[in-house]
Design a protein around this motif. Structure first.
Motif, PDB file in Angstrom:
ATOM      1  N   PHE A  34       0.752  -1.264  -0.192  1.00 48.71           N
ATOM      2  CA  PHE A  34      -0.067  -0.067  -0.034  1.00 48.71           C
ATOM      3  C   PHE A  34       0.922   1.286  -0.013  1.00 48.71           C
ATOM      4  O   PHE A  34       0.394   2.331   0.299  1.00 48.71           O
ATOM      5  N   THR A  35       2.210   1.175  -0.234  1.00 49.57           N
ATOM      6  CA  THR A  35       3.022   2.356  -0.284  1.00 49.57           C
ATOM      7  C   THR A  35       3.391   2.622  -1.618  1.00 49.57           C
ATOM      8  O   THR A  35       3.745   1.748  -2.708  1.00 49.57           O
ATOM      9  N   PRO A  36       3.212   3.841  -2.181  1.00 46.98           N
ATOM     10  CA  PRO A  36       3.503   4.311  -3.617  1.00 46.98           C
ATOM     11  C   PRO A  36       4.850   3.899  -4.093  1.00 46.98           C
ATOM     12  O   PRO A  36       5.870   3.648  -3.227  1.00 46.98           O
ATOM     13  N   ALA A  37       5.050   4.033  -5.456  1.00 43.77           N
ATOM     14  CA  ALA A  37       6.623   3.523  -5.680  1.00 43.77           C
ATOM     15  C   ALA A  37       7.655   4.415  -5.517  1.00 43.77           C
ATOM     16  O   ALA A  37       8.626   3.920  -4.926  1.00 43.77           O
ATOM     17  N   ASN A  38       7.244   5.559  -4.965  1.00 42.86           N
ATOM     18  CA  ASN A  38       8.560   6.589  -4.523  1.00 42.86           C
ATOM     19  C   ASN A  38       8.322   6.708  -2.967  1.00 42.86           C
ATOM     20  O   ASN A  38       8.876   7.755  -2.308  1.00 42.86           O
ATOM     21  N   GLY A  39       7.700   5.749  -2.513  1.00 39.35           N
ATOM     22  CA  GLY A  39       7.235   5.950  -0.852  1.00 39.35           C
ATOM     23  C   GLY A  39       8.430   5.377   0.099  1.00 39.35           C
ATOM     24  O   GLY A  39       9.413   4.770  -0.547  1.00 39.35           O
ATOM     25  N   ILE A  40       8.242   5.349   1.313  1.00 41.58           N
ATOM     26  CA  ILE A  40       9.248   4.948   2.386  1.00 41.58           C
ATOM     27  C   ILE A  40       8.580   3.905   3.255  1.00 41.58           C
ATOM     28  O   ILE A  40       7.213   4.293   3.738  1.00 41.58           O
ATOM     29  N   VAL A  41       8.929   2.796   3.327  1.00 39.92           N
ATOM     30  CA  VAL A  41       8.679   1.918   4.405  1.00 39.92           C
ATOM     31  C   VAL A  41       9.816   1.917   5.433  1.00 39.92           C
ATOM     32  O   VAL A  41      11.078   1.702   5.130  1.00 39.92           O
ATOM     33  N   GLU A  42       9.561   2.091   6.772  1.00 39.40           N
ATOM     34  CA  GLU A  42      10.357   2.184   7.880  1.00 39.40           C
ATOM     35  C   GLU A  42      10.382   1.182   8.907  1.00 39.40           C
ATOM     36  O   GLU A  42       9.340   1.194   9.354  1.00 39.40           O
ATOM     37  N   ILE A  43      11.360   0.463   9.391  1.00 35.56           N
ATOM     38  CA  ILE A  43      11.161  -0.414  10.545  1.00 35.56           C
ATOM     39  C   ILE A  43      12.068   0.051  11.429  1.00 35.56           C
ATOM     40  O   ILE A  43      13.188   0.438  11.292  1.00 35.56           O
ATOM     41  N   HIS A  44      11.471   0.023  12.723  1.00 35.69           N
ATOM     42  CA  HIS A  44      12.354   0.365  14.006  1.00 35.69           C
ATOM     43  C   HIS A  44      12.252  -0.856  14.901  1.00 35.69           C
ATOM     44  O   HIS A  44      11.001  -1.377  15.224  1.00 35.69           O
ATOM     45  N   VAL A  45      13.577  -1.187  15.444  1.00 38.34           N
ATOM     46  CA  VAL A  45      13.308  -2.213  16.397  1.00 38.34           C
ATOM     47  C   VAL A  45      14.167  -1.566  17.693  1.00 38.34           C
ATOM     48  O   VAL A  45      15.095  -0.971  17.450  1.00 38.34           O
ATOM     49  N   GLY A  46      13.705  -1.896  18.642  1.00 38.97           N
ATOM     50  CA  GLY A  46      14.032  -1.539  20.108  1.00 38.97           C
ATOM     51  C   GLY A  46      13.535  -1.914  21.351  1.00 38.97           C
ATOM     52  O   GLY A  46      12.864  -2.802  21.189  1.00 38.97           O
ATOM     53  N   ARG A  47      13.416  -1.099  22.453  1.00 40.38           N
ATOM     54  CA  ARG A  47      12.847  -1.711  23.617  1.00 40.38           C
ATOM     55  C   ARG A  47      12.592  -0.488  24.497  1.00 40.38           C
ATOM     56  O   ARG A  47      13.618   0.383  24.509  1.00 40.38           O
ATOM     57  N   ASN A  48      11.838  -0.705  25.416  1.00 44.53           N
ATOM     58  CA  ASN A  48      12.000   0.370  26.705  1.00 44.53           C
ATOM     59  C   ASN A  48      12.173  -0.658  27.940  1.00 44.53           C
ATOM     60  O   ASN A  48      12.675  -1.737  27.807  1.00 44.53           O
ATOM     61  N   SER A  49      11.700  -0.124  29.120  1.00 41.00           N
ATOM     62  CA  SER A  49      12.073  -0.822  30.118  1.00 41.00           C
ATOM     63  C   SER A  49      11.548  -1.987  30.388  1.00 41.00           C
ATOM     64  O   SER A  49      12.162  -2.918  31.125  1.00 41.00           O
ATOM     65  N   THR A  50      10.415  -2.491  29.677  1.00 47.15           N
ATOM     66  CA  THR A  50       9.841  -3.607  29.821  1.00 47.15           C
ATOM     67  C   THR A  50       9.402  -4.420  28.628  1.00 47.15           C
ATOM     68  O   THR A  50       8.981  -5.464  28.685  1.00 47.15           O
ATOM     69  N   VAL A  56       6.553  -0.641  12.294  1.00 46.79           N
ATOM     70  CA  VAL A  56       6.533  -0.546  10.836  1.00 46.79           C
ATOM     71  C   VAL A  56       5.594   0.568  10.348  1.00 46.79           C
ATOM     72  O   VAL A  56       4.599   0.745  10.705  1.00 46.79           O
ATOM     73  N   LYS A  57       6.300   1.755   9.756  1.00 47.29           N
ATOM     74  CA  LYS A  57       5.719   2.783   9.315  1.00 47.29           C
ATOM     75  C   LYS A  57       5.836   2.988   7.756  1.00 47.29           C
ATOM     76  O   LYS A  57       6.945   2.442   7.250  1.00 47.29           O
ATOM     77  N   ASP A  58       4.860   3.634   7.214  1.00 48.20           N
ATOM     78  CA  ASP A  58       4.995   3.543   5.676  1.00 48.20           C
ATOM     79  C   ASP A  58       4.344   4.938   5.288  1.00 48.20           C
ATOM     80  O   ASP A  58       3.581   5.479   6.030  1.00 48.20           O
ATOM     81  N   THR A  59       4.525   5.164   4.362  1.00 51.77           N
ATOM     82  CA  THR A  59       4.041   6.508   3.441  1.00 51.77           C
ATOM     83  C   THR A  59       2.710   6.254   2.676  1.00 51.77           C
ATOM     84  O   THR A  59       2.527   6.950   1.734  1.00 51.77           O
ATOM     85  N   GLY A  60       2.410   4.987   2.638  1.00 52.11           N
ATOM     86  CA  GLY A  60       1.016   4.785   2.096  1.00 52.11           C
ATOM     87  C   GLY A  60      -0.147   5.069   2.381  1.00 52.11           C
ATOM     88  O   GLY A  60      -0.347   6.099   3.057  1.00 52.11           O
ATOM     89  N   ILE A  61      -1.366   4.769   1.870  1.00 48.55           N
ATOM     90  CA  ILE A  61      -2.571   5.349   2.277  1.00 48.55           C
ATOM     91  C   ILE A  61      -3.077   5.061   3.612  1.00 48.55           C
ATOM     92  O   ILE A  61      -4.014   5.659   3.754  1.00 48.55           O
ATOM     93  N   GLY A  62      -2.718   4.015   4.276  1.00 46.76           N
ATOM     94  CA  GLY A  62      -2.985   3.926   5.717  1.00 46.76           C
ATOM     95  C   GLY A  62      -4.538   3.126   5.750  1.00 46.76           C
ATOM     96  O   GLY A  62      -4.933   2.965   4.762  1.00 46.76           O
ATOM     97  N   ILE A  63      -4.919   2.789   7.006  1.00 49.90           N
ATOM     98  CA  ILE A  63      -6.092   2.229   7.298  1.00 49.90           C
ATOM     99  C   ILE A  63      -7.297   3.245   7.615  1.00 49.90           C
ATOM    100  O   ILE A  63      -7.136   3.807   8.315  1.00 49.90           O
ATOM    101  N   PRO A  64      -8.135   2.992   6.860  1.00 50.41           N
ATOM    102  CA  PRO A  64      -9.194   3.855   6.985  1.00 50.41           C
ATOM    103  C   PRO A  64      -9.799   3.812   8.522  1.00 50.41           C
ATOM    104  O   PRO A  64      -9.698   2.614   9.231  1.00 50.41           O
ATOM    105  N   GLU A  65     -10.149   5.000   9.023  1.00 47.44           N
ATOM    106  CA  GLU A  65     -10.425   5.126  10.567  1.00 47.44           C
ATOM    107  C   GLU A  65     -11.756   3.813  10.809  1.00 47.44           C
ATOM    108  O   GLU A  65     -11.784   3.411  12.000  1.00 47.44           O
ATOM    109  N   SER A  66     -12.440   3.908   9.886  1.00 41.09           N
ATOM    110  CA  SER A  66     -13.605   3.172  10.081  1.00 41.09           C
ATOM    111  C   SER A  66     -13.266   1.649  10.203  1.00 41.09           C
ATOM    112  O   SER A  66     -14.067   0.926  10.774  1.00 41.09           O
TER     113      SER A  66
END
Length: 74
Positions: A34-50, A56-66
């Motif tokens: 769902f990301t256009p040809a010139n879009g970006i998909v970004e992965i972040h791996v980390g942790r907090n204290s627990t 996974v973030k992208d510059t695609g159309i997203g999921i409709p709120e409904s």
């Protein structure tokens, strides 16, 4: 374009690797689908204290709120 960001420290997890792989590749597959040809998909791996955090973030159309309420239902 795929960007990967991760915290510098090592994270040890006890997980079901097959299930984790399915979830991870499903997230990536949907992000790329769902990301256009010139879009970006970004992965972040980390942790907090627990928690282990995988995002996974992208510059695609997203999921409709409904539709957000049922995204984890089959």
């Amino acid at each position: 374009m795929l960007k990967a960001n991760y915290d510098d420290e090592r994270i040890n997890l006890c997980i079901d690797t097959e299930l984790f792989e399915k979830i991870f590749f499903n997230l990536l597959s949907n992000a790329f689908k769902f990301t256009p040809a010139n879009g970006i998909v970004e992965i972040h791996v980390g942790r907090n204290s627990t928690n282990f955090i995988l995002s996974v973030k992208d510059t695609g159309i997203g999921i409709p709120e409904s539709m957000l309420e049922g995204i984890f239902e089959r």
